[in-house]
Design a protein around this motif. Structure first.
Motif, PDB file in Angstrom:
ATOM      1  N   PHE A 159       0.822  -1.213   0.000  1.00 27.06           N
ATOM      2  CA  PHE A 159       0.000   0.000   0.000  1.00 27.06           C
ATOM      3  C   PHE A 159       0.860   1.271   0.000  1.00 27.06           C
ATOM      4  CE2 PHE A 159      -2.116  -3.359   2.573  1.00 27.06           C
ATOM      5  CZ  PHE A 159      -2.959  -3.795   1.573  1.00 27.06           C
ATOM      6  N   SER A 160       1.888   1.249  -0.797  1.00 24.11           N
ATOM      7  CA  SER A 160       2.762   2.409  -0.920  1.00 24.11           C
ATOM      8  C   SER A 160       1.961   3.619  -1.397  1.00 24.11           C
ATOM      9  CB  SER A 160       3.882   2.095  -1.923  1.00 24.11           C
ATOM     10  OG  SER A 160       4.695   3.227  -2.129  1.00 24.11           O
ATOM     11  N   GLY A 161       2.222   4.770  -0.810  1.00 24.85           N
ATOM     12  CA  GLY A 161       1.539   5.994  -1.204  1.00 24.85           C
ATOM     13  C   GLY A 161       0.168   6.175  -0.595  1.00 24.85           C
ATOM     14  N   LEU A 162      -0.211   5.312   0.338  1.00 31.36           N
ATOM     15  CA  LEU A 162      -1.562   5.400   0.907  1.00 31.36           C
ATOM     16  C   LEU A 162      -1.789   6.735   1.617  1.00 31.36           C
ATOM     17  CD1 LEU A 162      -4.286   4.172   1.559  1.00 31.36           C
ATOM     18  CD2 LEU A 162      -3.249   3.013   3.529  1.00 31.36           C
ATOM     19  N   PHE A 197      -6.710   1.116  -1.465  1.00 29.47           N
ATOM     20  CA  PHE A 197      -5.819  -0.040  -1.417  1.00 29.47           C
ATOM     21  C   PHE A 197      -5.551  -0.660  -2.791  1.00 29.47           C
ATOM     22  CE2 PHE A 197      -8.181  -0.082   2.698  1.00 29.47           C
ATOM     23  CZ  PHE A 197      -7.111   0.277   3.502  1.00 29.47           C
ATOM     24  N   GLY A 198      -6.245  -0.194  -3.819  1.00 32.32           N
ATOM     25  CA  GLY A 198      -6.099  -0.791  -5.127  1.00 32.32           C
ATOM     26  C   GLY A 198      -7.169  -1.833  -5.392  1.00 32.32           C
ATOM     27  N   ALA A 199      -7.261  -2.245  -6.652  1.00 30.47           N
ATOM     28  CA  ALA A 199      -8.277  -3.218  -7.045  1.00 30.47           C
ATOM     29  C   ALA A 199      -8.038  -4.545  -6.349  1.00 30.47           C
ATOM     30  CB  ALA A 199      -8.266  -3.409  -8.554  1.00 30.47           C
ATOM     31  N   ARG A 200      -9.131  -5.195  -5.936  1.00 27.25           N
ATOM     32  CA  ARG A 200      -9.037  -6.502  -5.298  1.00 27.25           C
ATOM     33  C   ARG A 200      -8.765  -7.574  -6.341  1.00 27.25           C
ATOM     34  NH1 ARG A 200     -12.730  -3.517  -2.525  1.00 27.25           N
ATOM     35  NH2 ARG A 200     -12.483  -3.468  -0.259  1.00 27.25           N
TER      36      ARG A 200
END
Length: 227
Positions: A3-6, A223-226
């Motif tokens: 989760f870089s950049g969260l 978190f981005g696409a699952r």
């Protein structure tokens, strides 16, 4: 790094929320609930490190397993459907967003009475009328508002709704506006603690905030696409 950049995404989203509040004119505070369903406990830790203090889970069992694996004091919200036979676990959550029937409300009330502390809940309303979604229809909520007020083991803190997937802006505004109207009906019926509007997800949260959302439930945008 997971989760870089969260933290930067959270900051950018908070800016978009502030702009949506200004456009909507409701002047409300908006809480961000990070939806960590299907992600591991590292997502919970990443959310906390990024300054998000509330996490939402769809399934009780998945949430309970994560609760045992993290040591940060996040506020756990249950946002998915709750089966009545799992109402005994509701006390592990700060807020249950998904009270979608009077029978579930009664089961949660019994749990709250047994624990000696009422449970905080939101009433799920099905504004769009989709068969695939649970929740009270508007007329049904109005008919049951007095009964909900008599349940000693729950405190109705507001309303939750979900818009149809891929809805047009017009449908989104109709759905979220309908939830806001449902909240107003609860308040008129004597639910003095009902102030929250949980609505809006990654794809539609700005419209929800413009329509008065006080809680938005965000997953993929954080978190981005699952998988």
């Amino acid at each position: 790094m997971p989760f870089s950049g969260l933290a930067a995404r959270v900051q950018e989203i908070r800016g978009r929320v502030a702009a949506a509040v200004a456009r909507g004119g409701h002047d409300q505070a908006v809480e961000l609930v990070a939806v960590t369903k299907t992600y591991g406990p590292d997502a919970v830790l990443a959310a906390w490190d990024a300054g998000v203090q509330r996490v939402g889970e769809n399934r009780v069992q998945e949430a309970l397993e994560k609760m045992d694996q993290v040591d940060v004091p996040v506020e756990w919200h249950l946002i998915g459907h709750l089966q009545r036979n799992k109402a005994r676990h509701a006390g592990r959550f700060a807020l249950v967003h998904s009270v979608d029937s009077l029978r579930l409300a009664e089961a949660l009330s019994a749990e709250g009475v047994a624990r000696g502390r009422p449970l905080d809940v939101l009433v799920q309303v099905n504004v769009s009328g989709e068969q695939s979604k649970g929740g009270f229809a508007a007329a049904e909520l109005e008919a049951n508002a007095d009964v909900l007020r008599t349940l000693r083991g729950v405190v109705v803190r507001g309303v939750m709704t979900m818009a149809p997937l891929d809805a047009s802006e017009g449908v989104l505004r109709q759905t979220f506006g309908g939830a806001r109207a449902a909240l107003g009906r609860l308040q008129v019926a004597g639910h003095a603690s009902a102030r929250e509007l949980s609505m809006g997800m990654s794809s539609d949260f700005e419209v929800a905030v413009e329509e008065g959302a006080t809680m938005i439930r965000l997953g993929s945008i954080l978190f981005g696409a699952r998988a």
